[in-house]
Design an enzyme around this catalytic site. Structure first.
Site, PDB file in Angstrom:
ATOM      1  N   PRO A 274       0.821  -1.215   0.000  1.00 56.65           N
ATOM      2  CA  PRO A 274       0.000   0.000   0.000  1.00 56.65           C
ATOM      3  C   PRO A 274       0.850   1.258   0.000  1.00 56.65           C
ATOM      4  O   PRO A 274       1.918   1.303   0.607  1.00 56.65           O
ATOM      5  CB  PRO A 274      -0.771  -0.109   1.327  1.00 56.65           C
ATOM      6  CG  PRO A 274       0.179  -0.834   2.221  1.00 56.65           C
ATOM      7  CD  PRO A 274       0.893  -1.831   1.339  1.00 56.65           C
ATOM      8  N   CYS A 342       4.887  28.697 -16.313  1.00 57.74           N
ATOM      9  CA  CYS A 342       4.472  29.267 -17.600  1.00 57.74           C
ATOM     10  C   CYS A 342       3.802  28.227 -18.482  1.00 57.74           C
ATOM     11  O   CYS A 342       4.324  27.853 -19.533  1.00 57.74           O
ATOM     12  CB  CYS A 342       5.668  29.875 -18.291  1.00 57.74           C
ATOM     13  SG  CYS A 342       6.323  31.202 -17.302  1.00 57.74           S
ATOM     14  N   GLU A 343       2.681  27.714 -18.014  1.00 60.73           N
ATOM     15  CA  GLU A 343       1.891  26.764 -18.803  1.00 60.73           C
ATOM     16  C   GLU A 343       0.431  26.918 -18.405  1.00 60.73           C
ATOM     17  O   GLU A 343       0.133  27.048 -17.207  1.00 60.73           O
ATOM     18  CB  GLU A 343       2.293  25.317 -18.492  1.00 60.73           C
ATOM     19  CG  GLU A 343       3.666  24.956 -18.947  1.00 60.73           C
ATOM     20  CD  GLU A 343       3.780  23.497 -19.368  1.00 60.73           C
ATOM     21  OE1 GLU A 343       2.763  22.894 -19.754  1.00 60.73           O
ATOM     22  OE2 GLU A 343       4.902  22.997 -19.306  1.00 60.73           O
ATOM     23  N   TYR A 371       2.129  10.739  -3.740  1.00 59.76           N
ATOM     24  CA  TYR A 371       2.465  11.181  -5.097  1.00 59.76           C
ATOM     25  C   TYR A 371       2.427  12.705  -5.201  1.00 59.76           C
ATOM     26  O   TYR A 371       2.069  13.257  -6.239  1.00 59.76           O
ATOM     27  CB  TYR A 371       1.531  10.521  -6.129  1.00 59.76           C
ATOM     28  CG  TYR A 371       1.481   9.015  -5.976  1.00 59.76           C
ATOM     29  CD1 TYR A 371       2.560   8.238  -6.379  1.00 59.76           C
ATOM     30  CD2 TYR A 371       0.392   8.364  -5.372  1.00 59.76           C
ATOM     31  CE1 TYR A 371       2.546   6.850  -6.198  1.00 59.76           C
ATOM     32  CE2 TYR A 371       0.376   6.993  -5.200  1.00 59.76           C
ATOM     33  CZ  TYR A 371       1.458   6.244  -5.621  1.00 59.76           C
ATOM     34  OH  TYR A 371       1.451   4.889  -5.446  1.00 59.76           O
TER      35      TYR A 371
HETATM   36  N1  LLP Z   1       2.898  -1.643  -6.034  1.00 63.78           N
HETATM   37  C1  LLP Z   1       3.184  -1.379  -7.313  1.00 63.78           C
HETATM   38  C2  LLP Z   1       3.870  -2.395  -8.112  1.00 63.78           C
HETATM   39  C3  LLP Z   1       2.818  -0.141  -7.882  1.00 63.78           C
HETATM   40  O1  LLP Z   1       3.081   0.100  -9.158  1.00 63.78           O
HETATM   41  C4  LLP Z   1       2.159   0.828  -7.082  1.00 63.78           C
HETATM   42  C5  LLP Z   1       1.786   2.125  -7.638  1.00 63.78           C
HETATM   43  C6  LLP Z   1       1.898   0.511  -5.730  1.00 63.78           C
HETATM   44  C7  LLP Z   1       2.273  -0.740  -5.240  1.00 63.78           C
HETATM   45  C8  LLP Z   1       1.227   1.469  -4.791  1.00 63.78           C
HETATM   46  O2  LLP Z   1      -0.049   1.774  -5.180  1.00 63.78           O
HETATM   47  P1  LLP Z   1      -1.022   2.608  -4.230  1.00 63.78           P
HETATM   48  O3  LLP Z   1      -1.319   1.769  -3.009  1.00 63.78           O
HETATM   49  O4  LLP Z   1      -0.333   3.858  -3.840  1.00 63.78           O
HETATM   50  O5  LLP Z   1      -2.209   2.847  -5.060  1.00 63.78           O
HETATM   51  N2  LLP Z   1       1.130   8.838  -9.560  1.00 63.78           N
HETATM   52  C9  LLP Z   1      -0.190   8.257  -9.531  1.00 63.78           C
HETATM   53  C10 LLP Z   1      -0.178   6.874  -8.907  1.00 63.78           C
HETATM   54  C11 LLP Z   1       0.764   5.920  -9.572  1.00 63.78           C
HETATM   55  C12 LLP Z   1       0.762   4.563  -8.934  1.00 63.78           C
HETATM   56  C13 LLP Z   1       1.876   3.736  -9.458  1.00 63.78           C
HETATM   57  N3  LLP Z   1       1.999   2.456  -8.838  1.00 63.78           N
HETATM   58  C14 LLP Z   1      -1.118   9.202  -8.798  1.00 63.78           C
HETATM   59  O6  LLP Z   1      -0.692  10.278  -8.369  1.00 63.78           O
HETATM   60  O7  LLP Z   1      -2.307   8.916  -8.687  1.00 63.78           O
END
Ligand code: LLP
Length: 418
Positions: A274, A342-343, A371
């Site tokens: 997570p 500047c976007e 993130y």
């Molecule tokens: N494990 C793997 C292999 C992953 O690729 C990810 C996230 C996670 C765990 C963790 O996922 P979570 O529990 O945080 O959902 N930048 C994007 C999110 C990209 C997620 C990438 N992988 C955003 O800001 O929404």
């Protein structure tokens, strides 16, 4: 649930007045609540009590070493996706035996570093990566613990950019092709086949897709067993969503209950990865209004944080609530909250009802713990902001604001320009 609340008319993080932090640290800055981080970690981890498991926090979501140290002190491990994240996790004191390494493009150098560190498991995503890992392990005469990331072709029903478990996505090995890869791997000298992993996407707000992919993975594990390949670890990835606006994602208890019910008597150690569900609502971005202006079409509030500091609204059209730090700002206005970049795509809120603030006011961009800082950049040559951790009635600077010198560190003039 989080610990950002009004007290005496001002937004506080736990018992710390955010305006005081802003005065002393400057703006913008990311601010995390220690109590929220701890409670979220424990709530998630305890939801799986009773079955062998390791909660490997997804470092990519929030990678400050102080925060990694906190989770590791609570018994957590780390899910990493690069040599840099391995470096961070080790610096933070995460037990290498609780580190899993995911990602489609691990370099030879990164594989070697992780082998040296003695991590729990490589989540291998292709046959070529398997060969590279076998070679790297043979070179230094060790055995590489491996799990293959299978792609179950399940729709996670989330934003297209963060869906990972569909056949058309770049991740993992198609579940129907994976048996042959396991058979090949189990004969390799320096590979120890240890598990199966899968991660279908992020910000999932229903348990259905998790259960569907677990069902497919379970069937696959049964096929492995029929072929005399027994695994000890099952990595279910991350992905549980949070409330940014009106989403109603399942509580970790409901998520865990659904997983446990589907697992049945599968005798494996569960790995969970997570990220967002633990840190998302435990962090905010604090920014100051610089100017306001109204043109023919609409009102703009120009703040000192931009898309380089928080990319999610620009990149995914993501919603982040904006709250005034001064509770007396009760008026609302429909406006664009924009940064100095500047976007035109540089906004934190677009045509949203936001607090009607004045220049000099502080605002909190909520749910920015996941993130947020980790996706920030130096675009427009802007120093990356400070990170602050509030705990009870005190706060701690856990990352200094970058200086202009930091911004050009490593740059050089070639002789012919000197
Ligand atoms: N494990 C793997 C292999 C992953 O690729 C990810 C996230 C996670 C765990 C963790 O996922 P979570 O529990 O945080 O959902 N930048 C994007 C999110 C990209 C997620 C990438 N992988 C955003 O800001 O929404």
């Amino acid at each position: 649930m989080h610990h950002f609340h009004y007290h005496n008319g001002r937004l506080h993080a736990e018992s710390v007045d955010i305006e005081t932090i802003a005065r002393e640290v400057g703006t913008p800055f990311y601010l995390y609540s220690h109590a929220t981080l701890s409670q979220h970690f424990k709530a998630f981890d305890h939801a799986f009590a009773g079955i062998p498991h390791i909660t490997c926090f997804a470092v990519k979501s929030c990678s400050n070493i102080a925060i990694l140290r906190l989770f590791s002190s609570l018994g957590g491990g780390a899910d990493i996706v690069s040599g840099g994240e391995l470096f961070r996790a080790l610096k933070a004191g995460v037990d290498p035996k609780k580190i899993v390494y995911s990602g489609v493009g691990k370099t030879e150098e990164e594989l070697r570093q992780a082998l040296h560190a003695g991590i729990l498991m490589f989540n291998v995503e292709s046959e070529q990566e398997l060969d590279a890992l076998q070679n790297a392990a043979a070179d230094i005469d060790v055995t590489a613990p491996v799990s293959f990331r299978v792609n179950p072709d399940v729709d996670p029903k989330t934003h297209a950019y963060i869906s990972t478990g569909l056949a058309k996505n770049k991740f993992g090995i198609a579940i129907d092709q994976a048996l042959a890869v396991y058979q090949r791997a189990s004969k390799m000298k320096n590979i120890e086949v240890k598990g199966v992993s899968c991660h279908i996407g992020s910000q999932l707000t229903q348990v259905g897709p998790f259960v569907e992919s677990l069902r497919k993975v379970k069937n696959f594990i049964a096929r492995l067993a029929e072929n005399n390949i027994r695994i000890s670890h099952l990595d279910l990835g991350g992905g549980l969503g949070i409330t940014y606006d009106r989403e109603e994602p399942p509580h970790p208890d409901a998520y865990a209950a659904a997983i446990k019910a589907e697992l049945g008597d599968l005798n494996c150690t569960l790995i969970l990865e997570p990220g967002r569900v633990i840190v998302g609502n435990a962090g905010i971005l604090v920014s100051r209004i610089l100017y306001t202006k109204t043109n023919i079409a609409k009102k703009f509030m120009i703040v000192d944080a931009g898309m380089n500091d928080l990319a999610r609204p620009s990149l995914y059209g993501a919603y982040h609530a904006i709250m005034p730090v001064n509770e007396q700002r009760t008026g609302k206005v429909v406006a664009d909250v924009v940064g100095p970049i500047c976007e035109t795509g540089d906004f934190l809120a677009k045509e949203k009802e936001v607090p009607d603030c004045e220049p000099g006011d502080l605002v909190a961009v909520m749910s920015a713990g996941a993130y947020g800082f980790t996706m920030s950049s130096n675009y427009n040559t802007r120093p990356r902001v400070a990170e602050v951790l509030a705990k009870d009635d005190s706060y701690h600077l856990i990352r200094h604001r970058e200086t202009y010198s930091d911004l050009i560190r490593g740059e050089e003039l070639p002789d012919f320009l000197k």
